[in-house]
Write an enzyme that holds these catalytic residues in place. Structure first.
Site, short mmCIF file in Angstrom:
data_model
loop_
_atom_site.label_atom_id
_atom_site.label_comp_id
_atom_site.label_asym_id
_atom_site.label_seq_id
_atom_site.Cartn_x
_atom_site.Cartn_y
_atom_site.Cartn_z
N GLY A 141 -11.29 -32.28 -18.79
CA GLY A 141 -11.57 -30.85 -18.63
C GLY A 141 -12.23 -30.62 -17.27
N THR A 143 -16.77 -36.71 -21.45
CA THR A 143 -16.92 -35.27 -21.23
C THR A 143 -15.80 -34.57 -22.01
OG1 THR A 143 -15.68 -35.60 -19.18
CG2 THR A 143 -18.05 -35.34 -18.97
N HIS A 201 -9.55 -11.78 10.67
CA HIS A 201 -8.63 -12.84 11.07
C HIS A 201 -9.35 -13.84 11.95
CE1 HIS A 201 -4.92 -14.81 12.16
NE2 HIS A 201 -5.30 -14.76 13.43
#
Ligand SMILES: Cc1cc2nc3c(=O)[nH]c(=O)nc-3n(C[C@H](O)[C@H](O)[C@H](O)COP(=O)(O)OP(=O)(O)OC[C@H]3O[C@@H](n4cnc5c(N)ncnc54)[C@H](O)[C@@H]3O)c2cc1C
Length: 468
Positions: A186, A272, A447
């Site tokens: 996960g 986990t 930008h």
């Protein structure tokens, strides 16, 4: 009701000082209430002490190490790069975690929130008992906000001890493991697996389902899997972890895949596989609070439990276990107690995996829109078409906007790419405010910046793409 001592009266009491509890306490104090917060272990909860923050520190250390080893793309060569992991851990603990937790303590004090050290138990729906190793005190309260969080789930055959670690053990290792096995791919497993791989470990992730990171779209996960392949992280999916045998100086992990028994020996194994709500030893039943499936407390749209003056927030209520969800629910609950007409709305709740590259999502996927009978389309723009991404040397990934077919309203977004954790906020705002693709396209983005990818994706959704 109260035996042996008198009860100290409080307006609002908060149990647990994680990102749910401390935020709830501060907001309740801002609303003019007399507030106390009870914490049994650490101010800042799991997130600041053994979760979000220390994991991001180790991830950052891994990135620095990798960049020091290999920045030849930029013409930078280095000799003899070394890592002193003791120093890394000391920096993580003393400069990162401590500065944040101290800061939270100061914020609580500044807002006149009383900090009570100890473990809280409900005596009834207006009384709490707080136990400290050398004292005990009873408090009566008008309102309570329960924010007791969660703890790692232990699975049979993998008792946390020695070389068998939970996520806290994984974060606090004294040495970088040569070989590291992770059970559960996960978000926590994938993040720490990537971090230790960057720090030099040979990592194997053993995952029960057919894919790691199952809460993310397949094309997003593929970007991370490509990176894992480059790093040499081995991913075994549809595998059943059976047992860990601590050999003293190593650990052997037994698992089953494709009907075959397999073993792998490593320095450490970290499990986990999920977390369990801390709702089982709090005396909730004495206050008459209902506990639902998986130990979660059912609440209404303000976070109120079935007992009108008691609220529950964060990892102990339904939904993703995320710090920002806990803090969001905290503010709603505190304001509801103050009589404000507020309710939770999760439609713009982002989620992030701090993998390489980062994954971030908010709102609906195309599939979720379809399931909800919303006519929507997804538009995808690659990081490789962006000047900033190219100049960073990080061109992997994409931004996808999910917009309604009739009026281009943004209802979801998924980002796989460098900076995704920061980029997702613009799209959370767009969803929260009901913006359409034109609103993003008309917004001037600086930008060169990664944010321009979001603008380019919006232009793509409008059928007017410049850069693709
Ligand atoms: C390794 C790891 C990485 C993570 N990374 C992220 C991330 O990047 N982003 C993210 O959003 N989330 C992340 N999370 C999840 C996040 O930590 C949790 O969702 C968040 O901490 C939940 O907040 P909370 O306030 O509900 O509970 P917690 O943070 O768990 O806090 C609860 C507090 O209550 C205290 N407590 C419990 N019972 C009592 C009692 N009876 N009396 C007094 N005190 C009590 C506990 O000691 C604890 O301090 C991560 C978690 C882990 C383990």
């Amino acid at each position: 009701m109260v035996v042996g001592d008198f009860a100290i009266e409080l307006d609002t009491v908060v149990i647990g000082a994680g990102p749910g509890g401390y935020v709830a306490a501060i907001r309740a104090a801002q609303m003019g209430q007399k507030v106390a917060i009870i914490e049994r272990e650490f101010i800042g909860g799991v997130c600041l002490n053994v979760g979000c923050i220390p994991s991001k520190a180790l991830i950052a250390a891994g990135h620095h190490y990798q960049e020091s080893i290999d920045s030849t793309l930029f013409g930078v060569t280095t000799k003899e790069v070394a890592i002193d992991f003791e120093k890394t851990q000391a920096w993580k603990d003393n400069q990162v975690v401590k500065s944040l937790t101290t800061g939270v303590g100061m914020l609580l004090k500044k807002n006149k929130v009383e900090i009570i050290e100890g473990e809280a138990f409900f005596v009834d729906d207006h009384t709490l008992r707080v136990i400290h190793p050398d004292s005990a005190q009873t408090y009566s309260f008008n309102h309570a906000i329960v924010a007791t969080g969660s703890r790692p789930i232990e699975i049979p055959g993998f008792k946390f001890a020695g070389r068998v670690l939970d996520s806290t053990g994984g974060l606090n290792l004294k040495e970088i493991p040569k070989k590291f096995v992770i059970i559960g791919g996960g978000v926590i497993g994938a993040e720490l697996g990537g971090a230790y791989a960057n720090l030099g470990s040979e990592v194997t992730i053993i995952e029960g389902s057919p894919s790691i990171l199952p809460t993310y779209e397949k094309d997003m996960v593929k970007v991370v899997l490509d990176d894992f392949a480059k790093k040499g992280v081995k991913v075994v999916t549809s595998a059943l972890a059976k047992e860990a045998i601590d050999n003293g100086d190593s650990v052997t992990v037994k698992y089953q895949v494709d009907g075959q028994e397999a073993t792998i020996t490593a320095d450490y194994v970290m499990v986990t596989v999920g977390r369990r709500a801390n709702t089982d030893d709090l005396g909730l039943e004495q206050a008459g609070i209902e506990i639902g499936e998986r130990g979660l407390i059912p609440v209404d749209s303000q976070g109120r439990t079935n007992v009108a003056n008691i609220f529950a927030i964060g990892d102990i209520v339904a939904g993703a276990s995320l710090a920002h969800k806990a803090s969001y629910e905290a503010k709603i609950a505190a304001e509801a107690i103050a009589g404000k007409k507020v309710v939770v709305d999760y439609k713009a709740m982002p989620a992030v995996a701090f993998t390489d590259p980062e994954l971030a999502s908010v709102g609906m996927t195309v599939a979720e829109a379809k399931a909800a009978s919303i006519e929507a389309k997804g538009y995808k723009f690659p990081f490789a078409g962006n000047g900033r991404a190219i100049s960073l040397g990080k061109t992997e990934g994409f931004v996808r906007l999910v917009t309604t077919v009739d009026d281009n309203v943004i209802i979801g977004a998924q980002i796989a790419g460098v900076g995704a954790s920061d980029m997702i906020s613009e799209l959370a705002l767009a969803i929260e405010s009901g913006m359409n693709a034109e609103d993003i396209a008309l917004t001037i983005h600086p930008h060169p910046s990664l944010g321009e990818i979001t603008m380019d994706t919006a232009e793509l959704a409008l059928g007017l793409p410049i850069h693709i």
